[in-house]
Design an enzyme around this catalytic site. Structure first.
Site, mmCIF file in Angstrom:
data_model
loop_
_atom_site.group_PDB
_atom_site.id
_atom_site.type_symbol
_atom_site.label_atom_id
_atom_site.label_comp_id
_atom_site.label_asym_id
_atom_site.label_seq_id
_atom_site.Cartn_x
_atom_site.Cartn_y
_atom_site.Cartn_z
ATOM 1 N N PHE A 130 47.581 44.681 32.154
ATOM 2 C CA PHE A 130 47.780 44.259 33.537
ATOM 3 C C PHE A 130 48.542 42.929 33.534
ATOM 4 O O PHE A 130 48.204 42.019 32.767
ATOM 5 C CB PHE A 130 46.432 44.107 34.250
ATOM 6 C CG PHE A 130 46.597 43.916 35.726
ATOM 7 C CD1 PHE A 130 46.909 44.989 36.544
ATOM 8 C CD2 PHE A 130 46.477 42.663 36.296
ATOM 9 C CE1 PHE A 130 47.090 44.816 37.907
ATOM 10 C CE2 PHE A 130 46.658 42.481 37.658
ATOM 11 C CZ PHE A 130 46.960 43.556 38.471
ATOM 12 N N ASP A 199 39.265 42.604 28.248
ATOM 13 C CA ASP A 199 39.293 42.606 29.714
ATOM 14 C C ASP A 199 38.687 43.937 30.170
ATOM 15 O O ASP A 199 39.218 45.001 29.840
ATOM 16 C CB ASP A 199 40.735 42.456 30.200
ATOM 17 C CG ASP A 199 40.849 42.495 31.721
ATOM 18 O OD1 ASP A 199 39.932 43.022 32.385
ATOM 19 O OD2 ASP A 199 41.875 42.026 32.248
ATOM 20 N N TYR A 224 35.423 43.300 42.067
ATOM 21 C CA TYR A 224 35.785 43.986 43.322
ATOM 22 C C TYR A 224 36.274 45.415 43.130
ATOM 23 O O TYR A 224 36.633 46.061 44.102
ATOM 24 C CB TYR A 224 36.787 43.173 44.139
ATOM 25 C CG TYR A 224 38.098 42.821 43.465
ATOM 26 C CD1 TYR A 224 39.139 43.753 43.389
ATOM 27 C CD2 TYR A 224 38.315 41.551 42.955
ATOM 28 C CE1 TYR A 224 40.337 43.422 42.791
ATOM 29 C CE2 TYR A 224 39.523 41.210 42.355
ATOM 30 C CZ TYR A 224 40.521 42.143 42.283
ATOM 31 O OH TYR A 224 41.707 41.811 41.697
ATOM 32 N N LYS A 225 36.306 45.897 41.883
ATOM 33 C CA LYS A 225 36.730 47.277 41.652
ATOM 34 C C LYS A 225 35.471 48.162 41.582
ATOM 35 O O LYS A 225 34.848 48.434 42.601
ATOM 36 C CB LYS A 225 37.576 47.352 40.386
ATOM 37 C CG LYS A 225 38.877 46.545 40.487
ATOM 38 C CD LYS A 225 39.660 46.608 39.183
ATOM 39 C CE LYS A 225 40.871 45.688 39.218
ATOM 40 N NZ LYS A 225 41.941 46.172 40.103
ATOM 41 N N ARG A 395 48.104 57.328 41.043
ATOM 42 C CA ARG A 395 46.845 56.909 40.417
ATOM 43 C C ARG A 395 45.658 57.245 41.311
ATOM 44 O O ARG A 395 45.648 56.900 42.498
ATOM 45 C CB ARG A 395 46.909 55.398 40.164
ATOM 46 C CG ARG A 395 45.810 54.874 39.288
ATOM 47 C CD ARG A 395 46.020 53.403 38.993
ATOM 48 N NE ARG A 395 45.682 52.577 40.149
ATOM 49 C CZ ARG A 395 45.300 51.303 40.073
ATOM 50 N NH1 ARG A 395 45.235 50.696 38.892
ATOM 51 N NH2 ARG A 395 45.024 50.620 41.151
#
Lengths: 436, 436
Positions: A130, A199, A224-225, A395
């Protein structure tokens, strides 16, 4: 065997985790396959946040630092969620952002490496990590005179040598859903004396993680995911006990001090993970996050991560099978590995270049937009336009906490209709948003 | 002239800012003199936070990044509040914490100094600066090979020489309420080629600030004190246009990238203050903060900062006069300067050592606790036990947005009763809390 809608309904009826979806505010008229970008709101969150604002803040004010436990909320949330990462008590805190926590642990790793093995000058990571991970790594490398080495996944094992100081990997790739072998890569890196930073943004709460079994050195991840903590929820940071007290991290603020309220002029880092705290935390956002973690606590008696993982794989297997059976002939491919041990909780489809409107691009962006217009919320990740190895990506995140098998059927069916109708070619689906 | 309760009531009746207190949730049965620690909740905040959780997050989900403007909330809040700091459009963002923002700007200042004047190796600050400022400065100095020099306020002018690279000062001292001459010290520092970083935690929203008129280089400050943004509300960061693009700041996360959503592997900092953003921000806490800033916008037609400052000085003048007239003979002194141009929006009283229970300590802690038990909320700051220049402090913040003159009368009257009754000597007022 051809799958049917009834098969899916039967599986929902048998799903031991089915009741968990009632803990969430489900968005009206949507099949939400973007929990890997922003998780749904737990139903409990609104009341909890109202309590924090109206009682703990508005009425109890500064007494809430003690009375409501604001002062150690980062540690309490860390202890609540630690078992889901294979972390132990007082090893995990929720604080700041993933980017900032990554800066802390990469700097700590660079300092440890400089002490233990100053000749090692490389920080290895994956080219398709990312971007914010790459940016932070670039910054830390510049500060510490390290070389940032970007690798393709298959190049990683050979790059583990005595030139490398640090290996930074994201456990599940945000573009493809491919999952690294955390234990295997960590062991291979350690065999060469390399510190490992993981990560967990796209894997925490989504797949089994055992940081101690994998013997990781540092880990960070997102609130928050899959943790459903709310937009921009505070992130987490973990350090193995053998490295946590090796050095101070650079963001040496008062909440990481050994005696934060003694107001002494010199910095003395707290023992353990508390030293990875820095400033005063956003209590309202942190309290909202707790409601997301509470859902995981409620999942324990239903089978915990083993049950979540089994359902996640069943959901993604089903979606892959339905796309194969019902959406063939439209230039779609699969970016996510079929092997279960290499798959996160998302399915990423590719689309070949040149299939877009007027033969330009892949059309993947417009297809995602057309799906969103039909209430199937996924997202688009841009490829390299055919010049490299990255195709455009459609996705779809599958969160077993709140998605069912009929949802998967309906999502695949809507995709089929979008492709067969050709409606994605309409101009309205091509306009780009600022954030997608 | 002896002041009376009726005088105070008359002044409330004439106060042009009186209506502003109706914008706040006033804590029941309290006179809240701790707005310099945690500001009161605006009445609008609960509904705004509910809207963010229940609509923007729970229903609109990822579309809120665009539709609800989450993506540029740090910049929009910055632009809303910029005029109150003498900052211009697109120069200010609300993000992260004061400690983290200080790390960003001190590192940037160190990098600029290393380029412009590598022989300068000192970072000057005040010994009684808020500790987290000292800790962050210590960390930045260690990383950049600078020497941290701690000064008493009166030593600062003579320390401004060609050895110094950076001057870091907090505008209003947290312990004493003493205010530095920002323009004068900045000019004196600049005359010696020193970069000036100002921490505005105890002055933003409380006293007039004009960063451009003072020609400051960098500034940071707090959202949860005088700005009433909520516990741990995001902080702000500002950089003068002549320095903002001089270098990347070290927390080089994706929200500070020139094209955050292009997902390019290399870091390219955005132009201007946006490069001081790092990771994804806590949207719920940031939205709550906006309600605090809205109160300042509502203050504009009532006279803005000039009116707030006039009332703040009138409140603190009144409290000082009442303590002098009605609380004499109990060992109290005044730590806050009498001169208006040197005073923030708080009054800090000292108490002599040896006046505590059994002659031990000053008794200031217990007096503050006894006041709190009577509903007068101030706080205590520990001195150096008589070994140095710092006495124990009873600290009272006066926020003109929601405090009136009768409140001040009542606070002083309660202090008088606590002292004259001797009730603060009771054992229950001596037990220390984890956070005070």
């Amino acid at each position: 065997m051809t799958l049917t809608l009834q098969d899916c309904r039967d599986r929902d009826a048998e799903d031991p985790l089915r009741a968990l979806r009632d803990l969430f505010a489900l968005p009206a008229g949507q099949i939400y396959l973007d929990g890997n970008s922003l998780g749904l709101a737990p139903r409990a969150t609104a009341a909890r946040v109202a309590q924090v604002v109206q009682q703990e803040w508005a009425q109890d004010l500064i007494t809430s630092w003690n009375k409501a436990g604001w002062v150690d909320l980062p540690q309490r949330l860390g202890n609540q969620f630690a078992p889901w990462l294979g972390a132990r008590r007082d090893e995990l805190v929720f604080t700041d952002t993933t980017s900032i926590n990554l800066f802390k642990v990469l700097t700590a790793a660079a300092r440890i490496a400089a002490e233990d093995a100053p000749a090692r000058r490389r920080l290895l990571t994956e080219r398709s990590n990312f971007p914010t991970d790459l940016y932070i790594a670039e910054s830390v490398c510049a500060q510490h005179g390290l070389q940032l080495v970007l690798l393709e996944p298959e190049e990683i094992p050979a790059a583990l040598d005595d030139q490398a100081a640090i290996l930074l990997l994201t456990h599940v790739n945000y573009r493809t859903g491919a999952m690294h072998d955390m234990a295997g890569l960590t062991a291979a890196a350690h065999a060469h004396g390399i510190l490992c930073v993981w990560d967990l943004c796209h894997s925490a709460g989504a797949v089994p993680i055992d940081l101690h079994a994998a013997d990781a050195d540092f880990a960070v991840g997102c609130g928050y995911k899959y943790l459903n903590g709310g937009p921009g929820a505070p992130a987490f940071v973990w350090a193995h006990p053998r490295v946590v007290n090796r050095c101070a991290q650079p963001l040496a603020g008062w909440f990481g001090h050994a005696a934060p309220f003694a107001f002494t002029p010199g910095y003395a880092p707290a023992d353990g993970i508390q030293r990875y705290l820095c400033g005063t935390q956003p209590i309202i956002s942190l309290s909202a996050l707790q409601c997301g973690l509470d859902v995981f606590s409620a999942t324990e008696p239903l089978g915990g991560m083993a049950a979540l993982r089994a359902k996640s794989l069943a959901l993604t297997d089903l979606f892959i099978a339905l796309v194969e059976q019902r959406c063939a002939g439209h230039g779609l491919g699969l970016a996510t590995p079929l092997a279960h041990e290499k798959r996160g909780s998302q399915v990423c489809l590719t689309r070949d270049e040149g299939l877009g409107v007027d033969g330009q691009g892949s059309g993947a962006y417009a297809i995602v937009q057309a799906l969103i217009a039909r209430g199937v919320i996924g997202d688009f990740r841009q490829g390299d336009g055919g010049v490299g190895r990255h195709k455009d990506i459609l996705r779809f995140g599958f969160t077993p906490l709140y998605l069912g098998f009929e949802d998967v059927w309906n999502a695949a069916e809507q995709l089929r209709q979008v492709l067969e109708s050709g409606e994605w070619r309409e101009a309205r689906f091509h306009q780009r948003q600022a954030v997608t």
